[in-house]
Design a protein around this motif. Sequence first.
Motif, PDB file in Angstrom:
ATOM      1  N   TYR A   1       0.873  -1.185  -0.064  1.00 37.74           N
ATOM      2  CA  TYR A   1      -0.028  -0.127  -0.044  1.00 37.74           C
ATOM      3  C   TYR A   1       0.821   1.190   0.012  1.00 37.74           C
ATOM      4  O   TYR A   1       0.327   2.255  -0.565  1.00 37.74           O
ATOM      5  CB  TYR A   1      -1.003  -0.081   1.210  1.00 37.74           C
ATOM      6  N   SER A   2       1.858   1.166   0.667  1.00 39.57           N
ATOM      7  CA  SER A   2       2.873   2.521   0.748  1.00 39.57           C
ATOM      8  C   SER A   2       3.529   2.994  -0.419  1.00 39.57           C
ATOM      9  O   SER A   2       3.773   3.904  -0.584  1.00 39.57           O
ATOM     10  CB  SER A   2       3.763   2.262   2.194  1.00 39.57           C
ATOM     11  N   GLU A   3       3.728   1.603  -1.335  1.00 38.44           N
ATOM     12  CA  GLU A   3       4.313   2.091  -2.501  1.00 38.44           C
ATOM     13  C   GLU A   3       3.437   2.844  -3.669  1.00 38.44           C
ATOM     14  O   GLU A   3       3.722   3.470  -4.388  1.00 38.44           O
ATOM     15  CB  GLU A   3       5.091   0.730  -3.026  1.00 38.44           C
ATOM     16  N   LYS A   4       2.073   2.687  -3.107  1.00 35.41           N
ATOM     17  CA  LYS A   4       1.139   3.242  -4.116  1.00 35.41           C
ATOM     18  C   LYS A   4       0.497   4.292  -3.306  1.00 35.41           C
ATOM     19  O   LYS A   4      -0.239   5.102  -3.914  1.00 35.41           O
ATOM     20  CB  LYS A   4      -0.203   2.395  -4.286  1.00 35.41           C
ATOM     21  N   GLY A   5       1.423   5.184  -2.549  1.00 28.20           N
ATOM     22  CA  GLY A   5       1.114   6.483  -1.995  1.00 28.20           C
ATOM     23  C   GLY A   5       0.042   6.418  -0.953  1.00 28.20           C
ATOM     24  O   GLY A   5      -0.858   7.750  -0.711  1.00 28.20           O
ATOM     25  N   LEU A   6      -0.431   5.390  -0.374  1.00 23.81           N
ATOM     26  CA  LEU A   6      -1.407   5.260   0.697  1.00 23.81           C
ATOM     27  C   LEU A   6      -0.932   5.229   1.942  1.00 23.81           C
ATOM     28  O   LEU A   6       0.333   5.141   2.119  1.00 23.81           O
ATOM     29  CB  LEU A   6      -2.223   3.889   0.284  1.00 23.81           C
ATOM     30  N   TYR A   7      -1.741   5.669   3.131  1.00 18.15           N
ATOM     31  CA  TYR A   7      -1.435   5.866   4.233  1.00 18.15           C
ATOM     32  C   TYR A   7      -1.767   5.011   5.307  1.00 18.15           C
ATOM     33  O   TYR A   7      -3.326   4.858   5.184  1.00 18.15           O
ATOM     34  CB  TYR A   7      -1.653   7.205   4.681  1.00 18.15           C
ATOM     35  N   LYS A   8      -1.218   4.510   6.470  1.00 14.64           N
ATOM     36  CA  LYS A   8      -1.821   3.913   7.455  1.00 14.64           C
ATOM     37  C   LYS A   8      -2.661   4.502   8.479  1.00 14.64           C
ATOM     38  O   LYS A   8      -1.898   5.320   9.020  1.00 14.64           O
ATOM     39  CB  LYS A   8      -0.903   2.624   8.060  1.00 14.64           C
ATOM     40  N   ILE A   9      -3.773   4.170   8.803  1.00 15.06           N
ATOM     41  CA  ILE A   9      -4.479   5.090   9.892  1.00 15.06           C
ATOM     42  C   ILE A   9      -4.307   4.028  11.123  1.00 15.06           C
ATOM     43  O   ILE A   9      -4.162   4.513  12.014  1.00 15.06           O
ATOM     44  CB  ILE A   9      -6.077   4.948   9.449  1.00 15.06           C
ATOM     45  N   ILE A  10      -4.458   2.993  11.093  1.00 14.36           N
ATOM     46  CA  ILE A  10      -4.377   1.967  12.116  1.00 14.36           C
ATOM     47  C   ILE A  10      -3.927   0.546  11.721  1.00 14.36           C
ATOM     48  O   ILE A  10      -4.270   0.109  10.923  1.00 14.36           O
ATOM     49  CB  ILE A  10      -5.550   1.953  13.269  1.00 14.36           C
ATOM     50  N   ASP A  11      -3.096  -0.193  12.596  1.00 20.27           N
ATOM     51  CA  ASP A  11      -2.888  -1.513  12.615  1.00 20.27           C
ATOM     52  C   ASP A  11      -3.760  -2.183  13.443  1.00 20.27           C
ATOM     53  O   ASP A  11      -3.602  -2.162  14.694  1.00 20.27           O
ATOM     54  CB  ASP A  11      -1.367  -1.981  12.829  1.00 20.27           C
ATOM     55  N   LEU A  12      -4.874  -2.595  12.988  1.00 23.43           N
ATOM     56  CA  LEU A  12      -6.004  -3.546  13.718  1.00 23.43           C
ATOM     57  C   LEU A  12      -5.450  -4.692  14.600  1.00 23.43           C
ATOM     58  O   LEU A  12      -6.097  -5.281  15.591  1.00 23.43           O
ATOM     59  CB  LEU A  12      -7.295  -3.651  13.042  1.00 23.43           C
ATOM     60  N   GLY A  13      -4.487  -5.280  14.141  1.00 20.72           N
ATOM     61  CA  GLY A  13      -3.616  -6.540  14.851  1.00 20.72           C
ATOM     62  C   GLY A  13      -3.125  -6.058  16.037  1.00 20.72           C
ATOM     63  O   GLY A  13      -3.452  -6.497  17.140  1.00 20.72           O
ATOM     64  N   SER A  14      -2.279  -4.865  15.997  1.00 22.26           N
ATOM     65  CA  SER A  14      -1.903  -4.209  17.278  1.00 22.26           C
ATOM     66  C   SER A  14      -2.750  -3.829  18.027  1.00 22.26           C
ATOM     67  O   SER A  14      -2.611  -3.930  19.228  1.00 22.26           O
ATOM     68  CB  SER A  14      -0.874  -2.979  16.718  1.00 22.26           C
ATOM     69  N   TYR A  15      -3.984  -3.295  17.570  1.00 18.74           N
ATOM     70  CA  TYR A  15      -4.882  -2.822  18.352  1.00 18.74           C
ATOM     71  C   TYR A  15      -5.528  -4.102  19.159  1.00 18.74           C
ATOM     72  O   TYR A  15      -5.687  -3.751  20.450  1.00 18.74           O
ATOM     73  CB  TYR A  15      -5.890  -1.949  17.522  1.00 18.74           C
ATOM     74  N   TRP A  16      -5.764  -5.169  18.748  1.00 20.43           N
ATOM     75  CA  TRP A  16      -6.407  -6.260  19.151  1.00 20.43           C
ATOM     76  C   TRP A  16      -5.134  -6.730  20.201  1.00 20.43           C
ATOM     77  O   TRP A  16      -5.571  -7.162  21.347  1.00 20.43           O
ATOM     78  CB  TRP A  16      -6.275  -7.490  18.200  1.00 20.43           C
ATOM     79  N   GLU A  17      -3.765  -6.999  19.951  1.00 20.19           N
ATOM     80  CA  GLU A  17      -2.919  -7.413  20.787  1.00 20.19           C
ATOM     81  C   GLU A  17      -2.972  -6.458  22.099  1.00 20.19           C
ATOM     82  O   GLU A  17      -2.980  -6.989  23.132  1.00 20.19           O
ATOM     83  CB  GLU A  17      -1.411  -7.347  19.952  1.00 20.19           C
ATOM     84  N   GLN A  18      -2.996  -5.281  22.016  1.00 20.59           N
ATOM     85  CA  GLN A  18      -2.910  -4.225  23.203  1.00 20.59           C
ATOM     86  C   GLN A  18      -4.284  -4.303  24.031  1.00 20.59           C
ATOM     87  O   GLN A  18      -4.168  -4.336  25.296  1.00 20.59           O
ATOM     88  CB  GLN A  18      -2.815  -2.796  22.711  1.00 20.59           C
ATOM     89  N   LEU A  19      -5.403  -4.719  23.348  1.00 15.43           N
ATOM     90  CA  LEU A  19      -6.576  -4.988  23.911  1.00 15.43           C
ATOM     91  C   LEU A  19      -6.656  -6.320  24.532  1.00 15.43           C
ATOM     92  O   LEU A  19      -7.235  -6.391  25.852  1.00 15.43           O
ATOM     93  CB  LEU A  19      -7.772  -5.036  23.072  1.00 15.43           C
ATOM     94  N   THR A  20      -6.262  -7.492  24.223  1.00 13.46           N
ATOM     95  CA  THR A  20      -6.426  -8.582  24.895  1.00 13.46           C
ATOM     96  C   THR A  20      -4.911  -9.417  25.176  1.00 13.46           C
ATOM     97  O   THR A  20      -5.102 -10.311  25.973  1.00 13.46           O
ATOM     98  CB  THR A  20      -6.750  -9.479  23.746  1.00 13.46           C
ATOM     99  N   GLY A  21      -3.993  -9.102  24.701  1.00 14.69           N
ATOM    100  CA  GLY A  21      -2.229  -9.689  24.887  1.00 14.69           C
ATOM    101  C   GLY A  21      -2.388 -10.977  24.176  1.00 14.69           C
ATOM    102  O   GLY A  21      -1.456 -11.444  24.537  1.00 14.69           O
ATOM    103  N   CYS A  22      -3.479 -11.241  23.297  1.00 13.90           N
ATOM    104  CA  CYS A  22      -3.316 -12.562  22.471  1.00 13.90           C
ATOM    105  C   CYS A  22      -2.980 -12.535  21.183  1.00 13.90           C
ATOM    106  O   CYS A  22      -2.945 -11.468  20.731  1.00 13.90           O
ATOM    107  CB  CYS A  22      -4.521 -13.087  22.419  1.00 13.90           C
TER     108      CYS A  22
END
Length: 281
Positions: free
Chosen positions: A158-179
Amino acid sequence: MKLTLGFSPCPNDTFIFDALIHHKIDTEGLDFEVFFDDVETLNQKAFRGELDITKLSFHAFAHVCGQYALLDAGSALGFGVGPLLICKKEALLAEAENLDPKLKVGIPGKFTTANFLLGIAFPHLADKQEMIFSEIEDALIHEKIDLGLIIHENRFTYSEKGLYKIIDLGSYWEQLTGCAIPLGGIVINRNLDYSVQEKVNRLLRKSVEFAFAHPKSGLDFIKAHAQEMSEEVMYKHIELYVNKYSIDLGTEGRMAIDVLFKMAQERGVIKALTQNIYFRP
């Protein structure tokens, strides 16, 4: 005995199944009729009970666990492997914590785990357009959608195409649950004899172990189904999604799945599950 088998053309799946379907391991009398489909198509086939064995998202599995049971081998769980919410307009990055509910989001399927995680993080984003996961980046570029929920190899492009990351939902999940984040699993039809279910699980584990021991063995097969990916990107993709949980879920993997389903039930996303979801107690 021939069984129908569905999985995606993504490198992690072709890497896992190569030895099994090409008889690089002893398949103990089993043969497989293979169907290659994107994850949402596989989800829909599971809803219709079309396949004996299939890859599907854990979100979808919650709706078909009466007909299918989860195998110990073949699942995609891990840390740092979650879906990403991306955009074209850089200005949206400043609004990440308060995104306008009118924004249109391209999602890879209603019943993907990615969409479930999006619902946890941004429940107010309700204007969603389902599309093939590989088409989301182009839809953003051509401004057919405002936000894109990307999975699989698109997280590398995505970044090579000039697009931007708003949030990594995997990291969000990991912080929320530790799993670890549960993305997809391999399920088998409960109508098959338990001895067959056990054999398939054993062979699938051997197939994953063979792939780890001979990582370049399936290169031509993986390349043939990958979407214009370099070999480096293909193996980055594999390293992210194929790990110890793919050999065997183990206690940690099962706990992550149980937490996902518990949270989904508490938020009314799925109904309460009344039976053991695993093929083996």
